[in-house]
Design a protein around this motif. Structure first.
Motif, PDB file in Angstrom:
ATOM      1  N   ALA A 182      20.962  -4.663  42.994  1.00 58.85           N
ATOM      2  CA  ALA A 182      20.968  -3.289  43.503  1.00 58.85           C
ATOM      3  C   ALA A 182      19.576  -2.746  43.780  1.00 58.85           C
ATOM      4  CB  ALA A 182      21.669  -2.368  42.506  1.00 58.85           C
ATOM      5  N   ALA A 183      18.516  -3.453  43.327  1.00 57.88           N
ATOM      6  CA  ALA A 183      17.159  -2.940  43.514  1.00 57.88           C
ATOM      7  C   ALA A 183      16.180  -4.014  44.000  1.00 57.88           C
ATOM      8  CB  ALA A 183      16.656  -2.314  42.211  1.00 57.88           C
ATOM      9  N   LEU A 184      16.022  -5.096  43.231  1.00 58.84           N
ATOM     10  CA  LEU A 184      15.009  -6.102  43.567  1.00 58.84           C
ATOM     11  C   LEU A 184      15.270  -6.782  44.908  1.00 58.84           C
ATOM     12  CD1 LEU A 184      14.170  -7.932  40.213  1.00 58.84           C
ATOM     13  CD2 LEU A 184      12.853  -6.203  41.418  1.00 58.84           C
ATOM     14  N   MET A 185      16.447  -7.397  45.047  1.00 55.57           N
ATOM     15  CA  MET A 185      16.761  -8.110  46.282  1.00 55.57           C
ATOM     16  C   MET A 185      16.833  -7.176  47.500  1.00 55.57           C
ATOM     17  SD  MET A 185      16.850 -11.403  46.017  1.00 55.57           S
ATOM     18  CE  MET A 185      15.302 -11.083  45.171  1.00 55.57           C
ATOM     19  N   PRO A 186      17.510  -6.008  47.394  1.00 55.58           N
ATOM     20  CA  PRO A 186      17.491  -5.083  48.535  1.00 55.58           C
ATOM     21  C   PRO A 186      16.082  -4.643  48.906  1.00 55.58           C
ATOM     22  CG  PRO A 186      19.256  -4.507  47.053  1.00 55.58           C
ATOM     23  CD  PRO A 186      18.449  -5.558  46.361  1.00 55.58           C
ATOM     24  N   GLY A 187      15.228  -4.426  47.898  1.00 59.48           N
ATOM     25  CA  GLY A 187      13.850  -4.036  48.177  1.00 59.48           C
ATOM     26  C   GLY A 187      13.109  -5.113  48.957  1.00 59.48           C
ATOM     27  N   PHE A 188      13.294  -6.374  48.547  1.00 56.61           N
ATOM     28  CA  PHE A 188      12.660  -7.498  49.252  1.00 56.61           C
ATOM     29  C   PHE A 188      13.172  -7.599  50.687  1.00 56.61           C
ATOM     30  CE2 PHE A 188      13.323 -11.933  50.593  1.00 56.61           C
ATOM     31  CZ  PHE A 188      12.002 -12.334  50.752  1.00 56.61           C
ATOM     32  N   ILE A 189      14.488  -7.462  50.860  1.00 58.27           N
ATOM     33  CA  ILE A 189      15.109  -7.588  52.184  1.00 58.27           C
ATOM     34  C   ILE A 189      14.646  -6.488  53.123  1.00 58.27           C
ATOM     35  CG2 ILE A 189      17.316  -7.432  53.408  1.00 58.27           C
ATOM     36  CD1 ILE A 189      18.559  -8.783  50.855  1.00 58.27           C
ATOM     37  N   VAL A 190      14.678  -5.243  52.641  1.00 60.26           N
ATOM     38  CA  VAL A 190      14.263  -4.112  53.486  1.00 60.26           C
ATOM     39  C   VAL A 190      12.790  -4.244  53.862  1.00 60.26           C
ATOM     40  CG1 VAL A 190      13.908  -1.619  53.539  1.00 60.26           C
ATOM     41  CG2 VAL A 190      16.022  -2.547  52.583  1.00 60.26           C
ATOM     42  N   ALA A 191      11.944  -4.607  52.898  1.00 64.51           N
ATOM     43  CA  ALA A 191      10.510  -4.748  53.175  1.00 64.51           C
ATOM     44  C   ALA A 191      10.254  -5.854  54.188  1.00 64.51           C
ATOM     45  CB  ALA A 191       9.763  -5.035  51.877  1.00 64.51           C
ATOM     46  N   THR A 192      11.003  -6.949  54.096  1.00 69.61           N
ATOM     47  CA  THR A 192      10.819  -8.075  55.013  1.00 69.61           C
ATOM     48  C   THR A 192      11.258  -7.733  56.431  1.00 69.61           C
ATOM     49  OG1 THR A 192      11.129  -9.689  53.227  1.00 69.61           O
ATOM     50  CG2 THR A 192      11.440 -10.475  55.483  1.00 69.61           C
ATOM     51  N   SER A 199      20.715   5.348  37.142  1.00 67.48           N
ATOM     52  CA  SER A 199      19.824   4.514  36.328  1.00 67.48           C
ATOM     53  C   SER A 199      20.366   3.099  36.123  1.00 67.48           C
ATOM     54  CB  SER A 199      19.583   5.178  34.966  1.00 67.48           C
ATOM     55  OG  SER A 199      20.805   5.292  34.240  1.00 67.48           O
ATOM     56  N   GLY A 200      21.695   2.976  36.066  1.00 68.25           N
ATOM     57  CA  GLY A 200      22.286   1.660  35.842  1.00 68.25           C
ATOM     58  C   GLY A 200      21.959   0.662  36.923  1.00 68.25           C
ATOM     59  N   TRP A 201      21.790   1.139  38.142  1.00 71.06           N
ATOM     60  CA  TRP A 201      21.506   0.240  39.264  1.00 71.06           C
ATOM     61  C   TRP A 201      20.066  -0.246  39.263  1.00 71.06           C
ATOM     62  CZ3 TRP A 201      26.137  -0.863  40.123  1.00 71.06           C
ATOM     63  CH2 TRP A 201      27.135   0.128  40.163  1.00 71.06           C
ATOM     64  N   PHE A 202      19.244   0.313  38.385  1.00 71.16           N
ATOM     65  CA  PHE A 202      17.863  -0.140  38.238  1.00 71.16           C
ATOM     66  C   PHE A 202      17.649  -0.785  36.863  1.00 71.16           C
ATOM     67  CE2 PHE A 202      17.931   3.312  41.265  1.00 71.16           C
ATOM     68  CZ  PHE A 202      17.155   2.834  42.300  1.00 71.16           C
ATOM     69  N   SER A 203      18.735  -1.079  36.185  1.00 69.98           N
ATOM     70  CA  SER A 203      18.671  -1.615  34.827  1.00 69.98           C
ATOM     71  C   SER A 203      18.808  -3.132  34.830  1.00 69.98           C
ATOM     72  CB  SER A 203      19.793  -1.006  33.978  1.00 69.98           C
ATOM     73  OG  SER A 203      19.908  -1.682  32.752  1.00 69.98           O
ATOM     74  N   PHE A 204      18.108  -3.780  33.918  1.00 73.37           N
ATOM     75  CA  PHE A 204      18.228  -5.230  33.765  1.00 73.37           C
ATOM     76  C   PHE A 204      19.234  -5.590  32.677  1.00 73.37           C
ATOM     77  CE2 PHE A 204      14.244  -5.007  36.090  1.00 73.37           C
ATOM     78  CZ  PHE A 204      14.439  -6.017  37.011  1.00 73.37           C
ATOM     79  N   THR A 205      20.109  -4.635  32.388  1.00 75.83           N
ATOM     80  CA  THR A 205      21.236  -4.928  31.499  1.00 75.83           C
ATOM     81  C   THR A 205      22.124  -5.962  32.173  1.00 75.83           C
ATOM     82  OG1 THR A 205      21.206  -2.698  30.578  1.00 75.83           O
ATOM     83  CG2 THR A 205      23.264  -3.947  30.346  1.00 75.83           C
ATOM     84  N   GLU A 206      22.522  -7.002  31.443  1.00 80.16           N
ATOM     85  CA  GLU A 206      23.370  -8.035  32.026  1.00 80.16           C
ATOM     86  C   GLU A 206      24.836  -7.684  31.836  1.00 80.16           C
ATOM     87  OE1 GLU A 206      21.498  -8.960  29.239  1.00 80.16           O
ATOM     88  OE2 GLU A 206      19.625  -9.416  30.282  1.00 80.16           O
ATOM     89  N   TYR A 207      25.665  -8.165  32.728  1.00 80.41           N
ATOM     90  CA  TYR A 207      27.114  -8.007  32.559  1.00 80.41           C
ATOM     91  C   TYR A 207      27.741  -9.388  32.557  1.00 80.41           C
ATOM     92  CZ  TYR A 207      27.706  -8.916  37.564  1.00 80.41           C
ATOM     93  OH  TYR A 207      27.698  -9.482  38.816  1.00 80.41           O
ATOM     94  N   ILE A 208      28.753  -9.556  31.748  1.00 78.44           N
ATOM     95  CA  ILE A 208      29.438 -10.845  31.674  1.00 78.44           C
ATOM     96  C   ILE A 208      30.737 -10.750  32.472  1.00 78.44           C
ATOM     97  CG2 ILE A 208      30.559 -10.249  29.480  1.00 78.44           C
ATOM     98  CD1 ILE A 208      30.272 -13.254  28.744  1.00 78.44           C
ATOM     99  N   PRO A 209      30.884 -11.558  33.514  1.00 76.80           N
ATOM    100  CA  PRO A 209      32.088 -11.489  34.339  1.00 76.80           C
ATOM    101  C   PRO A 209      33.334 -11.910  33.555  1.00 76.80           C
ATOM    102  CG  PRO A 209      30.323 -12.714  35.425  1.00 76.80           C
ATOM    103  CD  PRO A 209      29.923 -12.545  34.004  1.00 76.80           C
ATOM    104  N   LEU A 210      34.443 -11.263  33.824  1.00 79.80           N
ATOM    105  CA  LEU A 210      35.722 -11.614  33.200  1.00 79.80           C
ATOM    106  C   LEU A 210      36.618 -12.275  34.241  1.00 79.80           C
ATOM    107  CD1 LEU A 210      36.445  -8.396  31.114  1.00 79.80           C
ATOM    108  CD2 LEU A 210      35.393 -10.516  30.355  1.00 79.80           C
ATOM    109  N   THR A 211      37.136 -13.440  33.918  1.00 83.93           N
ATOM    110  CA  THR A 211      38.003 -14.154  34.859  1.00 83.93           C
ATOM    111  C   THR A 211      39.442 -14.235  34.371  1.00 83.93           C
ATOM    112  OG1 THR A 211      37.442 -16.292  33.838  1.00 83.93           O
ATOM    113  CG2 THR A 211      36.062 -15.563  35.662  1.00 83.93           C
ATOM    114  N   ASN A 212      39.750 -13.561  33.265  1.00 87.18           N
ATOM    115  CA  ASN A 212      41.136 -13.582  32.790  1.00 87.18           C
ATOM    116  C   ASN A 212      41.903 -12.387  33.334  1.00 87.18           C
ATOM    117  OD1 ASN A 212      40.688 -11.271  31.048  1.00 87.18           O
ATOM    118  ND2 ASN A 212      39.632 -12.664  29.649  1.00 87.18           N
ATOM    119  N   MET A 213      43.182 -12.303  32.991  1.00 88.49           N
ATOM    120  CA  MET A 213      44.043 -11.218  33.497  1.00 88.49           C
ATOM    121  C   MET A 213      44.361 -10.193  32.402  1.00 88.49           C
ATOM    122  SD  MET A 213      44.688 -12.034  36.704  1.00 88.49           S
ATOM    123  CE  MET A 213      46.245 -11.351  37.232  1.00 88.49           C
TER     124      MET A 213
END
Length: 291
Positions: free
Chosen positions: A207-217, A141-155
Motif C-alpha cells: 500500500a505504500a512502498l511498491m506504489p511509491g516506487f511505481i509512481v516515481a518510476t 495508518s494501517g496502510w503504512f504499517s509493517f504489521t504482517e497479516y497471516i492469510p487464512l485459506t480455510n472456510m
C-alpha cells in the motif's frame, strides 16, 4: 467500478485517438457492473450496504471530535449528528483504526439528514482541524504499517451463509481440497514466521512502498515525446489506494486486507512495466554511446 470508470474517462479526455474504443469499454464496464452484477445480486438477495458505508472517515472524525471537544458542540449539531451516531456511546465504541463500531452496518436515515450531518461535520472541522487530521491519520495508518497479516485459506470464518439460497454443505470443502488447503496454509505459515519473507506479508509493502516506487518510476521525466501518456497508468493504482484503502472502514485487521487485494493484483503488472521502462532507458543510453 469507480476505479475503472474514472481511469477510462481519463483516457477518453487525454488520448483522442482511442476515444471511441475507450467509450465502448466504459459502456461495457457499466453494463457488467450495474446490469449483470445488479441482476446477480438481486437474484441472490444481496442488499446494498447503505449510505453510511461511504462515511467511514467523516464518522471517525466526528467521533474523535465528540471525545475531545464535548463542550464545543452546538444544539443543532448535536441533533443532526445524533440522527446517525449514538453520541452517548462514542467514548466506549470509538476505535481509531476501525469505523464499524461507530458507523454500524445498517442504513439509518434519509439523504436530507445526511446533508444536515455533513453541514455539522464541516463546521466542526473548521473549528478543530487538528482533531480531524488526527482521526484521518489514525484510519489510514494501517496502510503504512509493517504489521504482517497471516492469510487464512480455510472456510471456518464463514458466518453469513444464507441457507435459504445456498445449502450449508457448500461451505464444507471436499476431503481432497480440504487437505490441499491445509498444505497451502502450512506454506503461508512458514513464510509468515520467516523474518526474511515477513515484509512481503505487510500492509505497507503493497500500500505504500511498491506504489511509491511505481509512481516515481512512471512519472519520472523520461523522453516526453515517447512516453507522453505513461502517467495515466498510475491512475487505477492511486484510485485503488485512495478510494479502496484510505476510505475503507478498517485497516491492519484481518477484515482490512480485502480492501488491498485490487492493489496486490495490479502491482506485478506495474512492476513489469517499470522494469521495461528501465530496460528501454538502458538500451537507449547504450545506443547513444555507440553513436
Amino acid at each position: 467500478m469507480y476505479v475503472i470508470g474514472i481511469s477510462l474517462l481519463s483516457i477518453v479526455v487525454c488520448i483522442p485517438k482511442v476515444r471511441v474504443r475507450s467509450l465502448v469499454t466504459f459502456g461495457i464496464v457499466i453494463f457488467m457492473s450495474v446490469g449483470i452484477m445488479g441482476l446477480i445480486k438481486s437474484s441472490m438477495g444481496v442488499l446494498p450496504g447503505g449510505k453510511q458505508e461511504m462515511f467511514s472517515i467523516p464518522f471517525q472524525q466526528t467521533a474523535r471530535y465528540i471525545k475531545e471537544h464535548k463542550n464545543d458542540i452546538t444544539k443543532q449539531e448535536y441533533q443532526s449528528i445524533g440522527k446517525l451516531i449514538d453520541i452517548k456511546t462514542v467514548d466506549e465504541k470509538y476505535d481509531p483504526i476501525n469505523a464499524d463500531p461507530i458507523k454500524g452496518y445498517e442504513d439509518k436515515t434519509n439523504v436530507k439528514e445526511f446533508k444536515n450531518y455533513l453541514l455539522s461535520w464541516y463546521q466542526e472541522g473548521l473549528r478543530h482541524p487538528k482533531t480531524y487530521f488526527a482521526a484521518f491519520n489514525a484510519m489510514v495508518s494501517g496502510w503504512f504499517s509493517f504489521t504482517e497479516y497471516i492469510p487464512l485459506t480455510n472456510m471456518e470464518w464463514h458466518s453469513q451463509l444464507n441457507t435459504k439460497l445456498m445449502p450449508e454443505s457448500s461451505a464444507i470443502r471436499p476431503k481432497f481440497f480440504n487437505s490441499s488447503s491445509k498444505i497451502v496454509q502450512e506454506v503461508f505459515d512458514n513464510l509468515y514466521y520467516n523474518s526474511i519473507f515477513q515484509i512481503f506479508l505487510s500492509y505497507a509493502f503493497y500500500a505504500a512502498l511498491m506504489p511509491g516506487f511505481i509512481v516515481a518510476t512512471i512519472c519520472r521525466k523520461w523522453d516526453v515525446r515517447k512516453l507522453k501518456y505513461y502517467w495515466i497508468m498510475v491512475i487505477p493504482l492511486i484510485l485503488s489506494i485512495v478510494l479502496g484503502c484510505w476510505l475503507s472502514p478498517v485497516s491492519i485487521a484481518l477484515e482490512g486486507k480485502r480492501y488491498l487485494y485490487p492493489v496486490i493484483y495490479t502491482i506485478p503488472f506495474m512492476i513489469g512495466i517499470c522494469f521495461s521502462m528501465y530496460q528501454d532507458q538502458i538500451m537507449e543510453n547504450n545506443n547513444s554511446k555507440k553513436r
